[in-house]
Design an enzyme around this catalytic site. Structure first.
Site, mmCIF file in Angstrom:
data_model
loop_
_atom_site.group_PDB
_atom_site.id
_atom_site.type_symbol
_atom_site.label_atom_id
_atom_site.label_comp_id
_atom_site.label_asym_id
_atom_site.label_seq_id
_atom_site.Cartn_x
_atom_site.Cartn_y
_atom_site.Cartn_z
ATOM 1 N N GLN A 48 -12.671 -4.715 1.363
ATOM 2 C CA GLN A 48 -11.868 -4.461 0.759
ATOM 3 C C GLN A 48 -10.661 -3.798 0.690
ATOM 4 O OE1 GLN A 48 -10.846 -4.830 -2.422
ATOM 5 N NE2 GLN A 48 -10.161 -7.302 -2.562
ATOM 6 N N SER A 99 -6.056 -8.425 -4.233
ATOM 7 C CA SER A 99 -6.813 -7.165 -4.192
ATOM 8 C C SER A 99 -7.914 -6.944 -5.351
ATOM 9 C CB SER A 99 -5.585 -6.533 -4.213
ATOM 10 O OG SER A 99 -6.504 -4.985 -4.374
ATOM 11 N N LEU A 100 -7.620 -6.858 -6.062
ATOM 12 C CA LEU A 100 -8.240 -6.372 -7.992
ATOM 13 C C LEU A 100 -8.928 -7.645 -8.000
ATOM 14 C CD1 LEU A 100 -9.416 -5.306 -10.714
ATOM 15 C CD2 LEU A 100 -7.234 -5.437 -10.983
ATOM 16 N N HIS A 129 -5.872 0.020 0.352
ATOM 17 C CA HIS A 129 -5.623 -0.829 1.530
ATOM 18 C C HIS A 129 -5.175 -0.456 3.311
ATOM 19 C CE1 HIS A 129 -7.260 -3.799 -0.842
ATOM 20 N NE2 HIS A 129 -5.784 -3.822 -1.687
ATOM 21 N N ARG A 163 -14.300 1.331 -9.689
ATOM 22 C CA ARG A 163 -13.440 0.945 -8.299
ATOM 23 C C ARG A 163 -11.538 1.844 -8.759
ATOM 24 N NH1 ARG A 163 -8.877 -2.915 -6.691
ATOM 25 N NH2 ARG A 163 -9.818 -3.221 -4.556
ATOM 26 N N GLN A 200 -3.215 -5.568 -8.790
ATOM 27 C CA GLN A 200 -2.097 -4.533 -9.454
ATOM 28 C C GLN A 200 -0.914 -4.124 -9.499
ATOM 29 O OE1 GLN A 200 -4.528 -0.580 -9.300
ATOM 30 N NE2 GLN A 200 -3.151 0.615 -9.782
#
Length: 306
Positions: free
Chosen positions: A245, A90-91, A196, A115, A11
């Site tokens: 995560q 991440s994503l 996170h 998500r 992102q």
């Protein structure tokens, strides 16, 4: 022997028009966007290709980036370029898992849509914050944050760039102490939540439910997980890692270092932006990094590497 890694950004890399040229030129890419539109009930062409108010909202950003990354990846494979390992920030880890053969694309689309919503809703607006810390050693940042309740490391991006996350007041306190201790700059990030961090625990719980019905497949190649920065070769681990995560730090620098130690010398960033290639240069200048953001760039990279 040379090894190639596909890298997928997270992102923040999104931009209006991303993937439009792939949609127009490649039937495989078109099929990915059309699948996402049907599965998710969102006009992905309008979301990704046209000016709109949704693309920068987390609940829409994540599915837009996943779809764009997979459309590009399918086109790249059709040109004959394939990876030996994959990784995503991440994503982007969902793109990496699909590309590695561990998850059906349709399942990834449904989970990532959920998500994005979960992460958008996890923390009320204004309670969390994130900031990029430039020019300070990891160990020093960890030491300072250990004395501040509610501040955490979100991303180990590359040498000299760490992202911190947590409660707004804690991040503000940490920012001041880091500057006092010698950080070159501490830059607040324009994000919608403290990603996170343990504040995302509600999103982790919701993701547990979203992943319940997903069947993970045997990996064709390994991928590298953000949680440990190490290779995953057994998808029996994937469900737990994806749940973990969301609320844990992204070990991106460690992920790149693990791939280089395994002999990867060619990295191809797939998706809008050049963020990951920029990190790569700061981690190790001896390896090659390529960007594929446009259909034209895809052909240039494929001609170079094939």
């Amino acid at each position: 022997m040379s090894k190639t890694a596909f890298m997928f950004p997270g992102q923040g890399s999104q931009c209006v028009g991303m993937g439009a040229d792939f949609y127009e030129a490649c039937p495989k890419a078109r099929a990915v966007y059309d699948m996402a539109s049907e599965l998710i009930g969102i006009d992905m062409k309008k979301l990704c290709f046209e000016e709109n108010e949704h693309l920068d909202q987390t609940e829409f950003t994540q599915i837009a980036l996943l779809t764009t990354g997979m459309a590009m990846e399918q086109s790249i494979r059709a040109c004959g370029l394939t990876p030996d390992v994959t990784a995503g920030l991440s994503l982007g880890e969902y793109n990496a898992i699909v590309s590695a053969g561990g998850m059906e694309m349709a399942d990834a689309m449904k989970v990532v849509r959920r998500r994005g919503i979960l992460m958008e809703e996890a923390v009320p607006a204004g309670e969390g914050a994130m900031a990029a810390v430039l020019g300070m050693e990891d160990a020093k940042i960890e030491e300072i944050l250990s004395g501040i309740s509610g501040a955490y490391i979100a991303n180990y991006n590359c040498p000299g760039q760490i992202v911190i996350t947590g409660y707004e007041a804690a991040v503000a306190e940490a920012s001041e102490k880091l500057k006092e201790a010698g950080a070159k700059r501490v830059l607040p990030l324009n994000v919608s939540g403290p990603f996170h961090s343990p504040m995302m625990e509600a999103a982790s719980q919701g993701l547990t439910e979203a992943l319940e019905g997903v069947g993970f497949m045997e990996l064709k190649i390994p991928y590298v997980t953000n949680v440990t920065g190490q290779y995953v070769r057994d998808t029996a681990l994937t469900r737990g890692l994806l749940i973990q995560q969301v609320a844990s730090g992204v070990r991106w620098q460690q992920s790149i270092e693990a791939m280089i130690a395994d002999g990867v010398d060619t990295f191809v960033e797939i998706g809008p932006g050049r963020t990951l290639t920029g990190f790569l240069r700061k981690i190790n200048r001896d390896v090659k990094g390529y960007n594929i953001r446009t259909y034209e760039e895809m052909h240039q990279v494929c001609e170079t590497l094939l």
